[in-house]
Write a protein that holds these residues in place. Structure first.
Motif, mmCIF file in Angstrom:
data_model
loop_
_atom_site.group_PDB
_atom_site.id
_atom_site.type_symbol
_atom_site.label_atom_id
_atom_site.label_comp_id
_atom_site.label_asym_id
_atom_site.label_seq_id
_atom_site.Cartn_x
_atom_site.Cartn_y
_atom_site.Cartn_z
ATOM 1 N N ALA A 1 0.858 -1.192 0.000
ATOM 2 C CA ALA A 1 0.000 0.000 0.000
ATOM 3 C C ALA A 1 0.891 1.238 0.000
ATOM 4 O O ALA A 1 2.039 1.198 -0.438
ATOM 5 C CB ALA A 1 -0.955 -0.031 1.186
ATOM 6 N N CYS A 2 0.369 2.332 0.550
ATOM 7 C CA CYS A 2 1.055 3.629 0.448
ATOM 8 C C CYS A 2 2.471 3.613 1.023
ATOM 9 O O CYS A 2 3.346 4.333 0.536
ATOM 10 C CB CYS A 2 0.230 4.739 1.088
ATOM 11 S SG CYS A 2 -1.223 4.204 1.985
ATOM 12 N N CYS A 3 2.736 2.823 2.062
ATOM 13 C CA CYS A 3 4.082 2.753 2.637
ATOM 14 C C CYS A 3 5.115 2.327 1.590
ATOM 15 O O CYS A 3 6.300 2.660 1.706
ATOM 16 C CB CYS A 3 4.118 1.758 3.792
ATOM 17 S SG CYS A 3 3.590 2.454 5.356
ATOM 18 N N ALA A 4 4.675 1.596 0.587
ATOM 19 C CA ALA A 4 5.601 1.110 -0.433
ATOM 20 C C ALA A 4 6.246 2.259 -1.208
ATOM 21 O O ALA A 4 7.382 2.127 -1.692
ATOM 22 C CB ALA A 4 4.874 0.180 -1.398
ATOM 23 N N GLN B 1 2.270 1.594 10.395
ATOM 24 C CA GLN B 1 1.313 1.168 11.409
ATOM 25 C C GLN B 1 0.383 0.064 10.916
ATOM 26 O O GLN B 1 -0.046 -0.769 11.707
ATOM 27 C CB GLN B 1 0.493 2.368 11.881
ATOM 28 C CG GLN B 1 1.313 3.403 12.637
ATOM 29 C CD GLN B 1 2.137 2.797 13.760
ATOM 30 O OE1 GLN B 1 3.286 2.399 13.581
ATOM 31 N NE2 GLN B 1 1.542 2.679 14.925
ATOM 32 N N CYS B 2 0.052 0.076 9.620
ATOM 33 C CA CYS B 2 -0.842 -0.978 9.112
ATOM 34 C C CYS B 2 -0.201 -2.349 9.283
ATOM 35 O O CYS B 2 -0.831 -3.288 9.768
ATOM 36 C CB CYS B 2 -1.153 -0.745 7.634
ATOM 37 S SG CYS B 2 -2.335 0.567 7.361
ATOM 38 N N ALA B 3 1.080 -2.458 8.877
ATOM 39 C CA ALA B 3 1.766 -3.744 9.014
ATOM 40 C C ALA B 3 2.057 -4.054 10.478
ATOM 41 O O ALA B 3 2.045 -5.213 10.891
ATOM 42 C CB ALA B 3 3.066 -3.721 8.206
ATOM 43 N N GLY C 1 -3.090 -0.607 12.119
ATOM 44 C CA GLY C 1 -3.124 0.848 11.897
ATOM 45 C C GLY C 1 -4.518 1.405 11.833
ATOM 46 O O GLY C 1 -5.360 1.132 12.695
ATOM 47 N N GLU C 2 -4.769 2.181 10.785
ATOM 48 C CA GLU C 2 -6.091 2.809 10.695
ATOM 49 C C GLU C 2 -7.182 1.799 10.357
ATOM 50 O O GLU C 2 -8.365 2.142 10.355
ATOM 51 C CB GLU C 2 -6.080 3.934 9.666
ATOM 52 C CG GLU C 2 -5.791 3.483 8.266
ATOM 53 C CD GLU C 2 -5.815 4.655 7.305
ATOM 54 O OE1 GLU C 2 -6.916 4.967 6.822
ATOM 55 O OE2 GLU C 2 -4.764 5.255 7.054
ATOM 56 N N PHE C 3 -6.765 0.570 10.072
ATOM 57 C CA PHE C 3 -7.750 -0.491 9.828
ATOM 58 C C PHE C 3 -7.877 -1.394 11.050
ATOM 59 O O PHE C 3 -8.163 -2.576 10.950
ATOM 60 C CB PHE C 3 -7.352 -1.302 8.594
ATOM 61 C CG PHE C 3 -7.179 -0.440 7.376
ATOM 62 C CD1 PHE C 3 -8.280 0.058 6.713
ATOM 63 C CD2 PHE C 3 -5.908 -0.110 6.913
ATOM 64 C CE1 PHE C 3 -8.129 0.881 5.604
ATOM 65 C CE2 PHE C 3 -5.744 0.704 5.802
ATOM 66 C CZ PHE C 3 -6.862 1.210 5.154
ATOM 67 N N GLY D 1 4.992 4.733 12.026
ATOM 68 C CA GLY D 1 4.711 5.873 11.152
ATOM 69 C C GLY D 1 3.602 5.548 10.171
ATOM 70 O O GLY D 1 3.266 4.393 9.937
ATOM 71 N N CYS D 2 3.024 6.609 9.596
ATOM 72 C CA CYS D 2 1.946 6.434 8.627
ATOM 73 C C CYS D 2 2.013 7.542 7.585
ATOM 74 O O CYS D 2 1.297 8.514 7.697
ATOM 75 C CB CYS D 2 0.588 6.434 9.326
ATOM 76 S SG CYS D 2 -0.812 6.265 8.199
ATOM 77 N N PRO D 3 2.858 7.415 6.578
ATOM 78 C CA PRO D 3 3.856 6.357 6.432
ATOM 79 C C PRO D 3 5.162 6.769 7.094
ATOM 80 O O PRO D 3 5.400 7.965 7.302
ATOM 81 C CB PRO D 3 4.050 6.308 4.908
ATOM 82 C CG PRO D 3 3.855 7.731 4.474
ATOM 83 C CD PRO D 3 2.818 8.315 5.396
ATOM 84 N N PRO D 4 6.047 5.824 7.398
ATOM 85 C CA PRO D 4 7.388 6.205 7.840
ATOM 86 C C PRO D 4 8.139 6.859 6.690
ATOM 87 O O PRO D 4 7.937 6.497 5.533
ATOM 88 C CB PRO D 4 8.043 4.864 8.201
ATOM 89 C CG PRO D 4 6.953 3.862 8.210
ATOM 90 C CD PRO D 4 5.865 4.375 7.333
HETATM 91 S S1 SF4 Z 1 0.623 2.909 7.596
HETATM 92 FE FE1 SF4 Z 1 -0.371 4.670 6.581
HETATM 93 S S2 SF4 Z 1 0.887 5.036 4.752
HETATM 94 FE FE2 SF4 Z 1 1.367 2.950 5.485
HETATM 95 S S3 SF4 Z 1 -0.002 1.587 4.340
HETATM 96 FE FE3 SF4 Z 1 -1.036 2.132 6.273
HETATM 97 S S4 SF4 Z 1 -2.327 3.901 5.735
HETATM 98 FE FE4 SF4 Z 1 -0.789 3.694 4.115
#
Ligand code: SF4
Length: 180
Positions: free
Chosen positions: A54-57, A120-122, A126-128, A150-153
């Motif tokens: 996702a976005c962290c990539a 944070q997702c991994a 995180g927000e999920f 971080g979101c994202p780090p």
């Molecule tokens: S931690 Fe934030 S930036 Fe990273 S995948 Fe989750 S929502 Fe996206």
């Protein structure tokens, strides 16, 4: 996320790692020396499996580009095959359907191998958080060695995580000065 008043992001990743020391290991035998050499070589050629979900990539990809230049620490060789990788960087949201594939890829990586959870997702969903379709932390699937918050780090944070992993690898199988 810390605000800019309490946390100054480093402008130069080289400054950010200034002061990083090699592990203070105790070497008392030829075997220890061999282990130290093996650890040294492994810790300086960590080849990541890019597991961008996702976005962290996007930040993970930025870390490997010329501005941050992950190649300075020998870790720019992102492999697309788990059989050529020793570090799985889980960058992003792990959905439930992806879980069995992630475990399969981890099992296909040769030993020794390590996992870095990025964002944070991994780390925890995180927000999920508490979502029915999201894995609540990749450490529920595979053992994690390093967590990068971080979101994202930022790319500097990923680089710091890889340097922390490097310290960890340097100590493997050796006694450390000051530790019991
Ligand atoms: S931690 Fe934030 S930036 Fe990273 S995948 Fe989750 S929502 Fe996206």
């Amino acid at each position: 996320m810390p605000n800019d008043k309490t946390f100054q992001y480093p402008q130069n990743p080289v400054e950010y790692i200034a002061g990083q020391q090699e592990a203070n290991v105790i070497i008392t035998s030829f075997g220890d020396m061999l282990t130290w050499a093996q650890n040294w070589a492994r810790s300086r050629s960590i080849w990541p499996l890019g597991y961008g979900l996702a976005c962290c990539a996007i930040e993970m990809m930025a870390a490997a580009q010329s501005h941050y230049d992950l190649s300075r620490w020998g870790s720019e060789v992102f492999r697309s095959s788990p059989r050529q990788s020793d570090l799985m960087i889980v960058a992003g949201t792990v959905c439930i359907k992806m879980g069995p594939r992630l475990i399969r890829l981890y099992e296909q990586m040769p030993d020794p191998k390590w996992v870095l959870s990025m964002g944070q997702c991994a780390n925890s969903g995180g927000e999920f958080y508490d979502s029915y379709y999201t894995v609540q932390g990749v450490d529920t699937l595979v053992p994690v060695d390093i967590y990068v918050p971080g979101c994202p780090p930022r790319p500097e944070q990923l680089i710091e995580g890889i340097l922390k992993l490097r310290e960890k690898i340097e100590k493997q199988g050796l006694k450390i000065q000051g530790e019991a």
